[in-house]
Design a protein around this motif. Sequence first.
Motif, PDB file in Angstrom:
ATOM      1  N   LEU A  53       0.839  -1.194   0.000  1.00  0.00           N
ATOM      2  CA  LEU A  53       0.000   0.000   0.000  1.00  0.00           C
ATOM      3  C   LEU A  53       0.877   1.249   0.000  1.00  0.00           C
ATOM      4  O   LEU A  53       1.981   1.255   0.552  1.00  0.00           O
ATOM      5  N   VAL A  54       0.384   2.309  -0.614  1.00  0.00           N
ATOM      6  CA  VAL A  54       1.159   3.541  -0.773  1.00  0.00           C
ATOM      7  C   VAL A  54       0.711   4.548   0.283  1.00  0.00           C
ATOM      8  O   VAL A  54      -0.480   4.826   0.436  1.00  0.00           O
ATOM      9  N   HIS A  55       1.686   5.092   1.011  1.00  0.00           N
ATOM     10  CA  HIS A  55       1.404   6.070   2.059  1.00  0.00           C
ATOM     11  C   HIS A  55       1.904   7.443   1.622  1.00  0.00           C
ATOM     12  O   HIS A  55       3.042   7.585   1.174  1.00  0.00           O
ATOM     13  N   SER A  56       1.061   8.434   1.774  1.00  0.00           N
ATOM     14  CA  SER A  56       1.434   9.791   1.383  1.00  0.00           C
ATOM     15  C   SER A  56       2.450  10.356   2.369  1.00  0.00           C
ATOM     16  O   SER A  56       2.241  10.305   3.586  1.00  0.00           O
ATOM     17  N   PRO A  57       3.566  10.909   1.866  1.00  0.00           N
ATOM     18  CA  PRO A  57       4.586  11.457   2.770  1.00  0.00           C
ATOM     19  C   PRO A  57       4.233  12.833   3.314  1.00  0.00           C
ATOM     20  O   PRO A  57       4.935  13.368   4.161  1.00  0.00           O
ATOM     21  N   VAL A  58       3.162  13.427   2.817  1.00  0.00           N
ATOM     22  CA  VAL A  58       2.793  14.776   3.260  1.00  0.00           C
ATOM     23  C   VAL A  58       1.342  14.780   3.722  1.00  0.00           C
ATOM     24  O   VAL A  58       0.583  13.844   3.478  1.00  0.00           O
ATOM     25  N   GLY A  59       0.982  15.863   4.390  1.00  0.00           N
ATOM     26  CA  GLY A  59      -0.411  16.056   4.749  1.00  0.00           C
ATOM     27  C   GLY A  59      -0.776  15.595   6.139  1.00  0.00           C
ATOM     28  O   GLY A  59      -1.926  15.728   6.555  1.00  0.00           O
ATOM     29  N   ARG A  60       0.180  15.073   6.909  1.00  0.00           N
ATOM     30  CA  ARG A  60      -0.143  14.616   8.249  1.00  0.00           C
ATOM     31  C   ARG A  60      -0.224  15.800   9.205  1.00  0.00           C
ATOM     32  O   ARG A  60       0.636  16.679   9.215  1.00  0.00           O
ATOM     33  N   ASP A  61      -1.261  15.831  10.028  1.00  0.00           N
ATOM     34  CA  ASP A  61      -1.449  16.890  11.018  1.00  0.00           C
ATOM     35  C   ASP A  61      -0.424  16.709  12.136  1.00  0.00           C
ATOM     36  O   ASP A  61      -0.442  15.690  12.840  1.00  0.00           O
ATOM     37  N   PRO A  62       0.485  17.667  12.341  1.00  0.00           N
ATOM     38  CA  PRO A  62       1.518  17.507  13.380  1.00  0.00           C
ATOM     39  C   PRO A  62       0.945  17.479  14.789  1.00  0.00           C
ATOM     40  O   PRO A  62       1.616  17.035  15.725  1.00  0.00           O
ATOM     41  N   ASN A  63      -0.284  17.941  14.963  1.00  0.00           N
ATOM     42  CA  ASN A  63      -0.902  17.930  16.287  1.00  0.00           C
ATOM     43  C   ASN A  63      -1.686  16.645  16.566  1.00  0.00           C
ATOM     44  O   ASN A  63      -2.196  16.456  17.668  1.00  0.00           O
ATOM     45  N   LYS A  64      -1.778  15.807  15.556  1.00  0.00           N
ATOM     46  CA  LYS A  64      -2.524  14.558  15.704  1.00  0.00           C
ATOM     47  C   LYS A  64      -1.702  13.543  16.501  1.00  0.00           C
ATOM     48  O   LYS A  64      -0.488  13.435  16.349  1.00  0.00           O
ATOM     49  N   LYS A  65      -2.382  12.800  17.360  1.00  0.00           N
ATOM     50  CA  LYS A  65      -1.702  11.736  18.098  1.00  0.00           C
ATOM     51  C   LYS A  65      -1.191  10.672  17.126  1.00  0.00           C
ATOM     52  O   LYS A  65      -1.836  10.377  16.115  1.00  0.00           O
ATOM     53  N   LEU A  66      -0.050  10.099  17.447  1.00  0.00           N
ATOM     54  CA  LEU A  66       0.449   8.973  16.661  1.00  0.00           C
ATOM     55  C   LEU A  66      -0.382   7.737  16.978  1.00  0.00           C
ATOM     56  O   LEU A  66      -0.579   7.382  18.148  1.00  0.00           O
ATOM     57  N   ARG A  67      -0.869   7.082  15.936  1.00  0.00           N
ATOM     58  CA  ARG A  67      -1.631   5.846  16.124  1.00  0.00           C
ATOM     59  C   ARG A  67      -0.666   4.667  16.030  1.00  0.00           C
ATOM     60  O   ARG A  67      -0.075   4.407  14.975  1.00  0.00           O
ATOM     61  N   VAL A  68      -0.494   3.983  17.140  1.00  0.00           N
ATOM     62  CA  VAL A  68       0.430   2.854  17.225  1.00  0.00           C
ATOM     63  C   VAL A  68      -0.386   1.576  17.344  1.00  0.00           C
ATOM     64  O   VAL A  68      -1.174   1.412  18.285  1.00  0.00           O
ATOM     65  N   ALA A  69      -0.206   0.676  16.385  1.00  0.00           N
ATOM     66  CA  ALA A  69      -0.963  -0.577  16.370  1.00  0.00           C
ATOM     67  C   ALA A  69      -0.092  -1.725  16.845  1.00  0.00           C
ATOM     68  O   ALA A  69       1.107  -1.779  16.556  1.00  0.00           O
ATOM     69  N   MET A  70      -0.705  -2.648  17.564  1.00  0.00           N
ATOM     70  CA  MET A  70      -0.040  -3.885  17.961  1.00  0.00           C
ATOM     71  C   MET A  70      -0.865  -5.048  17.442  1.00  0.00           C
ATOM     72  O   MET A  70      -2.066  -5.135  17.706  1.00  0.00           O
ATOM     73  N   VAL A  71      -0.198  -5.932  16.701  1.00  0.00           N
ATOM     74  CA  VAL A  71      -0.871  -7.059  16.059  1.00  0.00           C
ATOM     75  C   VAL A  71      -0.377  -8.340  16.715  1.00  0.00           C
ATOM     76  O   VAL A  71       0.826  -8.626  16.718  1.00  0.00           O
ATOM     77  N   SER A  72      -1.297  -9.107  17.287  1.00  0.00           N
ATOM     78  CA  SER A  72      -0.884 -10.303  18.019  1.00  0.00           C
ATOM     79  C   SER A  72      -2.049 -11.265  18.176  1.00  0.00           C
ATOM     80  O   SER A  72      -3.214 -10.862  18.172  1.00  0.00           O
ATOM     81  N   GLY A  73      -1.722 -12.539  18.340  1.00  0.00           N
ATOM     82  CA  GLY A  73      -2.713 -13.542  18.726  1.00  0.00           C
ATOM     83  C   GLY A  73      -2.531 -13.965  20.165  1.00  0.00           C
ATOM     84  O   GLY A  73      -3.108 -14.969  20.601  1.00  0.00           O
ATOM     85  N   ASP A  74      -1.742 -13.191  20.926  1.00  0.00           N
ATOM     86  CA  ASP A  74      -1.347 -13.614  22.274  1.00  0.00           C
ATOM     87  C   ASP A  74      -1.813 -12.670  23.375  1.00  0.00           C
ATOM     88  O   ASP A  74      -1.209 -12.613  24.450  1.00  0.00           O
ATOM     89  N   PHE A  75      -2.894 -11.936  23.137  1.00  0.00           N
ATOM     90  CA  PHE A  75      -3.432 -11.066  24.181  1.00  0.00           C
ATOM     91  C   PHE A  75      -4.337 -11.868  25.114  1.00  0.00           C
ATOM     92  O   PHE A  75      -5.528 -11.596  25.257  1.00  0.00           O
ATOM     93  N   TRP A  76      -3.771 -12.874  25.737  1.00  0.00           N
ATOM     94  CA  TRP A  76      -4.471 -13.687  26.731  1.00  0.00           C
ATOM     95  C   TRP A  76      -3.413 -14.144  27.734  1.00  0.00           C
ATOM     96  O   TRP A  76      -2.358 -13.537  27.810  1.00  0.00           O
ATOM     97  N   ASN A  77      -3.694 -15.152  28.528  1.00  0.00           N
ATOM     98  CA  ASN A  77      -2.742 -15.604  29.549  1.00  0.00           C
ATOM     99  C   ASN A  77      -1.555 -16.297  28.882  1.00  0.00           C
ATOM    100  O   ASN A  77      -1.380 -17.512  28.967  1.00  0.00           O
ATOM    101  N   HIS A  78      -0.739 -15.494  28.236  1.00  0.00           N
ATOM    102  CA  HIS A  78       0.377 -15.964  27.422  1.00  0.00           C
ATOM    103  C   HIS A  78       1.601 -15.121  27.774  1.00  0.00           C
ATOM    104  O   HIS A  78       1.480 -13.971  28.210  1.00  0.00           O
TER     105      HIS A  78
END
Length: 503
Positions: free
Chosen positions: A247-272
Amino acid sequence: MMASRLLIKTKELEPGYIKHEKPLPKSFAKKPVGAQPSQADTSHLTELFHQNKNDELELAARALLVKYPKHGFIWKVLGAVLQRLGRLDESLEAKKKSSELSPQDAEAAYNLGNALNEVGRFDEAKESYQRAIKVNPNFIKANYNLALVFSKTNQIEKAITHYHREIKINPTFAEAHSNLGNLLKNSGDLDAAQAAYKKALEVNPRYLQAYTNLLYTLAHNPNVSPEDAFQEALRFGEVASQGISPLVHSPVGRDPNKKLRVAMVSGDFWNHAVAYFIEPLLACFDKNQFELVAYYNNTKNDNFTARIKSHFALWRDVAPLTDLQLAQQMFNDGIDIAIDLSGHTDKNRLLTFAYKPAPIQVSWIGFPGTTGLKTMDYYLVDNDWCPVGMFDDYFVEKLVQLPSVVTFAVPEVNVPIVDSPALKNGHITFGSFNRTSKLTQQTLDLWCKVLNEIPTAKMIIGNFSDEALQRQLENEFSKRGISIERLTFYAKKSIPEYLALPP
């Protein structure tokens, strides 16, 4: 259309279980049990089945059973449609009736085995699969699913036997080779496991699960060089990326005041273990600067899942999504940094990361090695396990050195602090509660060297549920001069249960 052409599908039981989509054997239509319905009746059932008119099909099948209560084929149809409707208990009873009325119908026994397996009645499921195999020894799917049930119930030797039988019947069955590799890995035979995975890839070079299984095993095998493991990871990356346009991400246009969205991808969000490592860090994110998003690739939920979930601003259950669908969802969610917490372990979504759903992608914690994906930008390490400059050449990702890459949430158990049991017992007791795939020959050599140096010492070994594997390990200790009387084995338990064991 004759009744013998009706396709009866069974729900997939778990990853690896085979769906039954084979037409019913013509011989069954020729040799029914009891009086027969007309061809028009069976053709009507067939038509309703293929049109997915499930409510009508149930009514039609039940109406015919009033007239022909001993006709196994109609019971088979009823079992299939009840499963479609999610009425599993009723479906199981119908399949049981079909199998009883048609003892020479291998597929009826096979369908019943799948239904029993799905509700956790494993011993009965084994019996049904075995009846199917007795009628048709070359019934590939029955052999395969029987091996999976033996594996699930920790009858490893029997599972291995049936995988070998399956492979003899169908040498090109990649899943059977890979699952055989899993069992060999779990029994500690890492070299044989690697050979099985490579055979699976020889049969099907696009079988990415076999690549992940292979790379996981290579990471545990002390006989494998970092260079060899790295080359296999590169091959995985090449195959995984074939036909994928990031996928192509635009290098411009991001709001500098916007919070950074940090994603975590896992199948281990349980007693692991991964959840225990990640939880303390989640509480430390500055919520004014970061917005945490979870993509949970599992259907398992427990108390720990609820605890983890409370730290995320957005939580998505993504197990049903394809890799492309998940990538598009992450892209649409505006993720700035995506963190893979699995690597080459169970329930990873590495193929999603091949689509580059976020402009910055990071791998961390789950797997001690490179993903092999050129779309993965960074890998988080610390100097304790990955000294600066030592392994940089064996990662596709750029290594980012942190003071420490792991924290740990202490389990909530109330265990009193007491004096060392050695003071009362008069001997030291060593313990290991690791999975069997980590008990390599080198590990056993070291353990036995220590035990031979301290002849009064004993050892507790947890996470053992298979008697054959226990006997195998006892033999390994005996060959190294350690009496089995010095060993105590326990089945897999929870942390509180382990801590409550007598000292």
